[in-house]
Design a protein around this motif. Structure first.
Motif, PDB file in Angstrom:
ATOM      1  N   ILE A   1       0.829  -1.581  -0.084  1.00 52.51           N
ATOM      2  CA  ILE A   1      -0.173   0.114   0.070  1.00 52.51           C
ATOM      3  C   ILE A   1       1.170   0.865   0.283  1.00 52.51           C
TER       4      ILE A   1
ATOM      5  N   TYR B   1       1.176   0.370  -6.472  1.00 51.49           N
ATOM      6  CA  TYR B   1       0.528  -0.678  -5.439  1.00 51.49           C
ATOM      7  C   TYR B   1      -0.226  -0.800  -5.950  1.00 51.49           C
TER       8      TYR B   1
ATOM      9  N   GLU C   1      -9.962  -3.651  -0.355  1.00 55.62           N
ATOM     10  CA  GLU C   1      -9.625  -1.643  -1.383  1.00 55.62           C
ATOM     11  C   GLU C   1     -10.819  -1.153  -0.612  1.00 55.62           C
TER      12      GLU C   1
END
Length: 89
Positions: free
Chosen positions: A34, A39, A73
């Motif tokens: 992250i 990423y 996410e």
């Protein structure tokens, strides 16, 4: 790096031990990347790799792990992008 992730899923075809190692490594990498540049691409490659592995061996454990990762996410845009990989499986 991206090319490595894109082909690494094949390691999971070598046997159960390798498959578990790959899934665990992908999971850790998904969570830890992250803070890195790009990423989103790293995560996409991981989800795509899990999708290819699932296509080859069809184990629900793989699909569930990818689903769990996608659910972590926080950005809905990218969550949809990752989920789109699985619509084709």
């Amino acid at each position: 790096m991206s090319h490595s992730l894109q082909s690494m899923w094949r390691v999971g075809l070598a046997g159960d031990e390798q498959k578990e190692l790959l899934i665990n490594s992908f999971t850790d990498r998904f969570k830890q990347c992250i803070e890195e540049k790009n990423y989103i691409l790293i995560r996409f490659d991981i989800i795509q790799g899990l999708g290819k592995l699932y296509d080859e061996i069809g184990e629900e454990e793989i699909k569930q792990k990818a689903s769990d990762l996608i659910a972590t996410e926080e950005d809905g845009k990218y969550q949809k992008k990752y989920a789109a990989v699985w619509r084709n499986t």
